[in-house]
Enzyme design. Structure first.
Site, PDB file in Angstrom:
ATOM      1  N   SER A   1       0.826  -1.208   0.000  1.00 59.09           N
ATOM      2  CA  SER A   1       0.000   0.000   0.000  1.00 59.09           C
ATOM      3  C   SER A   1       0.859   1.257   0.000  1.00 59.09           C
ATOM      4  CB  SER A   1      -0.934   0.008   1.213  1.00 59.09           C
ATOM      5  OG  SER A   1      -0.218  -0.235   2.411  1.00 59.09           O
TER       6      SER A   1
ATOM      7  N   ASP B   1       5.413  -7.162   2.661  1.00 61.02           N
ATOM      8  CA  ASP B   1       4.641  -7.652   1.520  1.00 61.02           C
ATOM      9  C   ASP B   1       5.538  -8.109   0.373  1.00 61.02           C
ATOM     10  OD1 ASP B   1       1.865  -7.860   1.558  1.00 61.02           O
ATOM     11  OD2 ASP B   1       1.555  -5.713   1.348  1.00 61.02           O
TER      12      ASP B   1
ATOM     13  N   LYS C   1       4.224 -11.395   3.475  1.00 63.49           N
ATOM     14  CA  LYS C   1       2.796 -11.547   3.187  1.00 63.49           C
ATOM     15  C   LYS C   1       2.610 -11.686   1.689  1.00 63.49           C
ATOM     16  CE  LYS C   1      -0.325  -8.115   3.255  1.00 63.49           C
ATOM     17  NZ  LYS C   1      -0.976  -8.247   1.905  1.00 63.49           N
TER      18      LYS C   1
ATOM     19  N   GLU D   1      -9.627  -9.242   3.915  1.00 65.40           N
ATOM     20  CA  GLU D   1      -9.903  -7.851   3.538  1.00 65.40           C
ATOM     21  C   GLU D   1     -11.210  -7.724   2.761  1.00 65.40           C
ATOM     22  OE1 GLU D   1      -7.960  -3.959   1.273  1.00 65.40           O
ATOM     23  OE2 GLU D   1      -6.768  -5.787   1.498  1.00 65.40           O
TER      24      GLU D   1
END
Length: 273
Positions: free
Chosen positions: A50, A88, A118, A187
């Protein structure tokens, strides 16, 4: 003989063990100063892709590179000392093959010192998750809304609104759980489905736009801090309103510079006599 003592961080195993004990607390972090502020209060920090949208102004996370993730992972590790840090795997760094995923994940762990990676994906990524875990790389799974798939899904919307989507989420969550993920981010998933899979999985679920019944929660720190006023997702709560505070501080600084009231003599260095 000297004994060197270092503070032990929370590990992926300790995060996993929190299921059924208490809610797991997580936030994103991308920089050393923010990591230092968040570290005492969270169980794990996620260096999320993100950052592409939050820090770099990209429209999606697809443009984030492995080098970017490593650089920010290093920054977060420098700023934290007790929490578990997860980085990530960005788009294109793991989908080609499980061998590619291992090379990317191993590089992240070696170059940042973080504890886990992740990756997004459901049943189609289960073999990759198992491959990584069996070779010493803890994995945080990610099911439900998967931002890296924005180009095929057509945008960001909650999932689980029909039986086909519900069946897929159940299948994906179970596959990643069976593959050995130490926890799974859920999510943008309708609340009853997120609640259901939380009750059935071995691994703890970390909700974001999911359910209060999830085993833990995560938010993008910049959202939590109220740094963005132009868009606020339904699942976000501002625990502070820093955008106007920062704007007012910048305005005050600019006014003092223009008025030559800053810097004052007290902000300068003088010759000692």
């Amino acid at each position: 003989m000297s004994v060197q003592t270092t503070k032990r961080r929370l590990s992926p195993a300790s995060i996993e063990a929190l299921k059924g004990e208490r809610p797991i607390v997580s936030l994103t972090a991308y920089t050393t100063p923010i990591a230092r502020l968040l570290d005492p209060h969270v169980d794990f920090l996620l260096v999320g892709d993100s950052l592409g949208m939050v820090l770099y102004g990209l429209d999606t996370t697809v443009g984030v590179t492995l080098d970017m993730m490593i650089a920010h992972g290093q920054a977060v590790m420098r700023g934290s000392e007790r929490c578990c840090v997860v980085v990530d795997l960005p788009f294109g760094a793991y989908q080609e093959s499980k061998e590619q995923a291992f090379r990317s994940a191993a590089r992240i762990l070696k170059e940042t010192g973080c504890s886990a990676v992740k990756l997004e994906g459901g049943a189609e990524m289960a073999e990759t998750v198992e491959f990584l875990v069996s070779r010493g790389i803890p994995v945080l799974g990610h099911v439900g809304l998967m931002p890296q798939l924005v180009n095929t899904t057509g945008g960001y919307r909650s999932v689980g609104r029909n039986e086909k989507e519900v069946a897929k989420i159940r299948r994906d969550a179970k596959a990643i759980d069976d593959a050995g993920a130490f926890a799974i981010v859920v999510e943008g998933t309708v609340e009853p489905v997120a609640r259901e899979i939380t009750a059935t999985l071995r691994a703890p679920t970390i909700g974001i736009g999911a359910s209060p019944a999830c085993d833990g929660q995560i938010l993008v720190s910049d959202d939590m801090l109220g740094l963005f006023n132009d868009f606020k997702p339904r699942f976000v709560k501002h625990f502070a309103e820093l955008a106007p505070t920062i704007s007012k501080a910048a305005e005050a600084y600019a006014n003092e510079v223009k008025a030559r009231s800053f810097p004052g003599i007290e902000h300068t260095f003088q010759v000692k006599r």
